[in-house]
Write a protein that holds these residues in place. Structure first.
Motif: not given
Length: 391
Positions: A156-179
């Motif tokens: 089990y893993t949690l992948v967090e993707i984050f981006k911040k720019d002049e428009e604010g922030y964006k966050k993505g979260y994906i939980v994986y079980r193996d692949k």
């Protein structure tokens, strides 16, 4: 025309290095790489501009020769053979866009119809929820891995993707079980998407520049908590997936008896029937704390990661001869970081006199602000407190 390259934040200097190897390491990087070779009384200079790790512009200058774009690239390819001094400077997206507007002839791929435009168009057709999104933290496994995160997925893993720019922030979260991705959520300035809609936006987010991708160890308990509060996050039937993979799913004691007895009973009677006691308030508070508050190991992982970034920045400050970093990260209804830095300035001639020695003036306040920015731009929100002392 004389080009005045907008100065970025110097993060790395390599002498006698392999330029192509350095460029390979700059995945998801936005800024420029400066190459320089001293020839006689002048310098031969080449600049490679990057957006999201992709080279989009070139500039070359030596004596009477000044070249742009593809022509500059040819000169820079020749410079690489002579093992030049390599300096890596980081840009904000705003600075890069400014360079692209002022010196259009440098850039061979302006990317005007890029991912940001696609995101804006796609989001009009998606149903956002106006609700708070609380994702239980995991133990830091691999920080800032870029788009090459899939090779670290195990269990089990949690992948967090984050981006911040002049428009604010964006966050993505994906939980994986193996692949296998099993849960997904996407957040933009307080608005939330779940499931397959979230995956659409996360895919676009992964294709945009200046993202941070971190991986955390996760477990079944945290998956169940997310499913309870945000069932829309599910991408697959978790129990069906586990049965297909041969994972034993324990049945609760008395479950068959309850299923066979079709009498409708209330919650308290059901709990008594299954011999389950309700936890008291103290137990509930303890459970919530164990799920949402980071462990000492997680805090230590964050501390080491921040320390590594701060040390890398200080090592590239030419006006500093030596330094010592004392860093503490703790959690108290939020993340906090106390950072104390002691700096020994580098001695130079014909500069200011300080304690009987000549030193290059150091802007301690600027260094303090840069360190605060490093902490503030971390993938999770951290309140920084920074002290800089000259010794």
């Amino acid at each position: 025309m004389a080009v005045q390259v907008i100065e970025g934040n110097l993060i790395r200097v390599v002498e006698d290095g392999d330029v192509d190897e350095i460029l390979k390491e700059l995945e998801n990087f936005t800024g420029y790489v400066k190459l320089s070779i001293k020839r006689g009384g002048s310098f031969e200079e080449g600049y490679i501009f990057l957006k999201g790790g992709v080279a989009i512009g070139y500039y070359y200058n030596y004596d009477d020769i000044e070249a742009f774009g593809e022509r500059a690239k040819e000169y820079i390819e020749k410079m690489k053979r002579d093992r030049p001094l390599i300096e890596v400077y980081e840009y904000t997206l705003e600075k890069l866009n400014t360079m692209m507007e002022i010196y259009r002839e440098i850039f061979i791929d302006r990317g005007e119809e890029g991912p940001e435009k696609e995101i804006e168009e796609s989001e009009e057709h998606l149903n956002y929820y106006d609700i708070p999104l609380i994702i239980p933290e995991g133990k830091p496994l691999k920080m800032n891995v870029g788009r090459d995160y899939k090779k670290y997925l195990e269990g089990y893993t949690l992948v967090e993707i984050f981006k911040k720019d002049e428009e604010g922030y964006k966050k993505g979260y994906i939980v994986y079980r193996d692949k296998t991705p099993i849960l997904a959520a996407y957040e933009r300035n307080g608005k939330v998407l779940f499931g397959k809609d979230a995956c659409k936006m996360i895919k676009k987010l992964l294709n945009s520049p200046d993202i941070v991708v971190d991986i955390f160890e996760y477990n079944r308990d945290k998956v169940e908590i997310l499913l309870e509060y945000y069932p829309e996050m599910a991408l697959v039937d978790i129990k069906s997936l586990e049965r297909e993979e041969g994972v034993e799913i324990p049945e609760e004691e008395g479950e068959e008896e309850v299923i066979e007895d079709n009498t409708i009973i209330d919650k308290e009677e059901l709990l008594k029937k299954l011999n389950i006691s309700l936890p008291d308030e103290e137990s509930i508070e303890r459970i919530i704390k164990s799920v949402f508050e980071p462990s000492p190991e997680e805090l230590e992982g964050i501390r080491k990661d921040l320390e590594e970034k701060i040390v890398a920045y200080l090592k590239n400050c030419k006006e500093i001869e030596d330094f010592k970093v004392d860093l503490e990260v703790y959690y108290r209804d939020g993340y906090y970081c106390n950072c104390k830095v002691k700096i020994k300035p580098a001695p130079f001639f014909k500069l200011i006199l300080y304690r009987g020695r000549l030193f290059k003036p150091i802007d301690a306040e600027k260094i303090k602000e840069e360190i605060e920015n490093i902490i503030s731009q971390y993938v999770i929100d951290i309140h920084p407190k920074v002290e800089v002392e000259l010794v």
